[in-house]
Design an enzyme around this catalytic site. Structure first.
Site, PDB file in Angstrom:
ATOM      1  NE  ARG A 243      -3.463  -2.118   2.001  1.00  0.00           N
ATOM      2  CZ  ARG A 243      -4.532  -2.695   2.339  1.00  0.00           C
ATOM      3  NH1 ARG A 243      -4.240  -2.298   4.381  1.00  0.00           N
ATOM      4  NH2 ARG A 243      -5.527  -3.484   2.118  1.00  0.00           N
ATOM      5  CG  PHE A 362      -4.853  -1.450  -7.763  1.00  0.00           C
ATOM      6  CD1 PHE A 362      -4.083  -0.359  -7.232  1.00  0.00           C
ATOM      7  CD2 PHE A 362      -4.237  -1.353  -8.775  1.00  0.00           C
ATOM      8  CE1 PHE A 362      -2.951   0.209  -7.583  1.00  0.00           C
ATOM      9  CE2 PHE A 362      -3.674  -0.850  -9.795  1.00  0.00           C
ATOM     10  CZ  PHE A 362      -2.324  -0.183  -8.899  1.00  0.00           C
ATOM     11  CD  GLU A 363      -0.796  -3.117  -3.653  1.00  0.00           C
ATOM     12  OE1 GLU A 363      -0.263  -2.944  -2.654  1.00  0.00           O
ATOM     13  OE2 GLU A 363      -0.464  -3.913  -4.748  1.00  0.00           O
ATOM     14  N   GLY A 364      -6.911  -2.531  -1.595  1.00  0.00           N
ATOM     15  CA  GLY A 364      -7.626  -2.847  -0.712  1.00  0.00           C
ATOM     16  C   GLY A 364      -8.200  -0.924  -0.941  1.00  0.00           C
TER      17      GLY A 364
END
Ligand SMILES: Cc1cc2nc3c(=O)[nH]c(=O)nc-3n(C[C@H](O)[C@H](O)[C@H](O)COP(=O)(O)OP(=O)(O)OC[C@H]3O[C@@H](n4cnc5c(N)ncnc54)[C@H](O)[C@@H]3O)c2cc1C
Length: 378
Positions: A243, A362-364
């Protein structure tokens, strides 16, 4: 504008200079054409790898660059400011090396890491499935135990570097519930592994994102990373680092948009003066500059905590949230500064705005980042 960076060492300054040089000579001349043609820039990755820029935050003993995270992220920001798709792919590659580095046994590290970090290979991280994105624990791809390892069957989705990567960090179900997921290192080309055609994306078109199908794929035991059932813990701890990579990429996109907007505003005239001299527009540019600098300061704070060995999970979520929302706003405002031209493909902010959008997803997603932050406050 060349960002005047605060860096901890002369070596770090040299790395930034090296990165800018590669961006000028290797990336700038081809980015527009490759994005338009949706063509993977293999040569760019080869050159970044040869320069040691694909493995900066990992120890030298395994082939890494031994750089603090705050330096790696600033290199990544520089790359993303020129070519977001490459920045994202470098970040995903680094993410894909993390599980083996942090959770591999000494024998596994000895065997796999030098090649993973050697600059000639790229990795992918395969957690998402069609029904399991934000809710990663809902994944169903199954790894069934057999005498000499595992047999894997199921579908994965949204794999950055799908079909291109040399290895895939696969998260698959070995039991029930959130403690029933395990992590595996899958080499490219194993029997039974196939990929869908690249998704037709809004941006980042030069790097493919695909589905993957595992059809009774056999993996020996030595390719499981960490303990059986530890997969989700591995996935989430890798994402804390990942992140921060996305926060740096988003800051690079925002910086590029600011630079384009300022350059345009200094040239374009209306009502007898440069548009930057109209206070209404000057203040818009000032807010954009403040957003870029806040984004950078926030990811650097989280990175410095990581470098100091302090907890940084919440800070990583804050950085991802702040930097990616800033990127969306700053790129949208850059389109505004360019007026009608901003809405055309002849000018860069149009692409930057499309690229910024994915960083919020993306990535949460940023809703999930808010969930992480709010839980840490409770
Ligand atoms: C270009 C691209 C590249 C990607 N690369 C990778 C990769 O390399 N590896 C990988 O594993 N995945 C990858 N992904 C997948 C990505 O991480 C997921 O798309 C993302 O996590 C969201 O999951 P989802 O698409 O299933 O959306 P969903 O989980 O279905 O969410 C839909 C919406 O609901 C919201 N939502 C969901 N749950 C909550 C909640 N509890 N509270 C509030 N809001 C909620 C979300 O924020 C979102 O707005 C990629 C995706 C894209 C588009």
């Amino acid at each position: 504008m060349t960002v005047n960076r605060l860096l901890p060492t002369d070596e770090a300054h040299a790395l930034i200079e090296l990165t800018r040089d590669i961006c000028d000579k290797v990336m700038d001349p081809i980015v527009d054409e490759y994005e338009k043609q949706e063509k993977y820039p293999a040569d760019v990755f080869a050159q970044l790898g040869a320069a040691g820029l694909l493995s900066l935050p990992y120890p030298e003993e395994w082939g890494g660059g031994d750089q603090p995270y705050e330096v790696y992220l600033q290199v990544l920001e520089e790359i993303a400011a020129r070519w977001a798709a490459v920045g994202v792919a470098v970040s995903v590659h680094s993410l894909a090396c993390y599980p083996m580095f942090a959770f591999g046994t000494p024998e596994q590290r000895e065997r796999f890491l030098p090649e993973m970090l050697g600059g000639q290979t790229v990795g992918a991280y395969s957690l998402s499935e069609p029904q399991a994105g934000s809710d990663a624990a809902a994944l169903v791809c199954r790894a069934s135990r057999v005498d000499d390892g595992y047999r894997i069957t199921g579908e994965k989705s949204w794999i950055t570097h799908g079909g291109i990567a040399n290895y895939y960090n696969l998260f698959a179900r070995t039991g029930d519930g959130s403690k029933g997921i395990s992590c595996f290192l899958v080499p490219d080309g194993v029997d039974g592994l196939s990929f869908g055609r690249p998704e037709e994306k809004m941006g980042l078109t030069a790097v493919p994102t695909t589905t993957a199908r595992y059809d009774d794929v056999h993996l020996p035991e030595e390719r499981r990373i960490g303990a059986e059932g530890q997969g989700l813990q591995i996935a989430f701890s890798a994402l804390d680092s990942g992140r921060l990579g996305i926060a740096a990429v988003a800051t690079g996109i925002a910086q590029a948009a600011l630079d384009e907007a300022v350059a345009y505003a200094k040239e374009r005239e209306t009502f007898g003066r440069k548009i930057i001299d109209h206070q209404g527009l000057g203040f818009l540019l000032a807010d954009m500059a403040a957003a870029v600098e806040s984004a950078r300061a926030t990811y650097l704070d989280a990175a410095r905590r990581r470098d100091a060995g302090l907890p940084y999970s919440r800070n990583a979520s804050v950085a991802k949230l702040i930097a990616t929302d800033a990127a969306m706003k700053v790129t949208t405002d850059a389109v505004q500064v360019l007026g009608g031209n901003g809405y055309t493909r002849d000018f860069r902010p149009e692409r930057l705005m499309r690229e910024a959008k994915i960083t919020q997803i993306f990535e949460g997603t940023n809703q999930i980042q808010r969930l992480v932050i709010s839980r840490s406050l409770a």
